[in-house]
Motif scaffolding. Structure first.
Motif, PDB file in Angstrom:
ATOM      1  N   ARG A  16     -10.587  41.939  29.985  1.00 49.61           N
ATOM      2  CA  ARG A  16      -9.415  42.500  30.657  1.00 49.61           C
ATOM      3  C   ARG A  16      -8.561  43.215  29.622  1.00 49.61           C
ATOM      4  O   ARG A  16      -8.446  42.765  28.488  1.00 49.61           O
ATOM      5  N   ASP A  61      -5.276  44.327  30.391  1.00 49.65           N
ATOM      6  CA  ASP A  61      -3.877  44.236  30.840  1.00 49.65           C
ATOM      7  C   ASP A  61      -3.354  45.561  31.385  1.00 49.65           C
ATOM      8  O   ASP A  61      -2.165  45.691  31.651  1.00 49.65           O
ATOM      9  N   GLU A  81      -7.474  47.088  38.065  1.00 49.90           N
ATOM     10  CA  GLU A  81      -7.361  46.578  36.709  1.00 49.90           C
ATOM     11  C   GLU A  81      -8.499  47.157  35.873  1.00 49.90           C
ATOM     12  O   GLU A  81      -9.633  47.245  36.331  1.00 49.90           O
TER      13      GLU A  81
END
Length: 184
Positions: free
Chosen positions: A150, A152, A174
Motif C-alpha cells: 500500500r 497511502d 487506493e
C-alpha cells in the motif's frame, strides 16, 4: 485419514500473448463479467453498479504509447487478460481479469507473475503501480501476498471515467506498488 484429491489445472495453457484489436470486445466483456458479473470472487457488484469498462476505454488504453493488452484464450474463450503500460520508470497494470470459471485455481497468480516478468524484461520498468477499490480488502490482500504494498495514496472513486456508480458512500481507490529489482 483419507486424502482429498484436488483438481490441478495445467498452467502451461495460460500463457500471455499480445492482444489485437479483434480481441477488444472480448476484453471488455471479460472485464465487465469479472468485476460486475454474478459470479467469481473479484466482483464488485455489492459496492458498485454499472459496467466496469466500455469499448471506448479499452481502445483508448490500447492506443497509448508503450501500452499493450495481453490475453489468454482457451480455444475461443478469453480466459484472462491484463493491461500493461510504461509511464516513466514504472509500469501500470490494469484491467486484470480471470474468467470466473478459472478463479481460485492459481491462474491469477500465474498471470500476474508473467506480467511482472514482461514489465521488467520488455518494458524495463523498476516498479509496478496499480489501483484498486479501497473497500476491496480481499483483493488488496491478494496483491499483498504477491509483494505489492500500500502506498497511502487514496483518491475518490473516479466517477468521471464512467466505470460504474458507487452503491456505498465514501468509495475510494487506493494505489499499490511493487518494486521489481529482485525479480528474475
Amino acid at each position: 485419514m483419507a486424502t482429498i484429491k484436488q483438481n490441478t489445472i495445467d498452467l502451461s495453457r495460460f500463457i500471455l500473448k499480445n492482444a489485437t484489436p479483434d480481441h477488444y470486445d472480448d476484453i471488455c466483456e471479460l472485464v465487465n463479467m469479472t468485476y460486475r458479473g454474478d459470479t467469481g470472487w473479484t466482483r464488485e457488484t455489492h459496492i458498485i453498479s454499472g459496467n466496469r469498462t466500455h469499448i471506448g476505454e479499452i481502445k483508448a488504453a490500447a492506443s497509448k504509447p508503450n501500452a499493450q493488452f495481453l490475453v489468454v484464450y482457451l480455444e475461443r474463450l478469453l480466459a484472462a487478460c491484463i493491461y500493461l503500460t510504461k509511464e516513466q520508470q514504472h509500469a501500470y497494470i490494469g484491467f486484470f481479469s480471470v474468467h470466473s470459471d478459472f478463479q481460485g485455481q492459481g491462474i491469477g497468480k500465474h498471470i500476474l507473475q508473467q506480467a511482472e516478468i514482461i514489465v521488467k524484461q520488455q518494458l524495463h520498468a523498476r516498479k509496478i503501480v496499480m489501483f484498486v477499490v479501497s473497500q476491496r480488502h480481499e483483493l488488496i490482500a491478494f496483491y499483498q501476498r504477491r509483494g505489492y504494498q500500500r502506498t497511502d495514496r487514496i483518491e475518490a472513486y473516479p466517477l468521471h471515467r464512467g466505470i460504474g456508480i458507487p452503491k456505498v458512500d465514501g468509495l475510494t481507490i487506493e494505489y499499490l506498488e511493487k518494486c521489481l529489482e529482485k525479480l528474475v
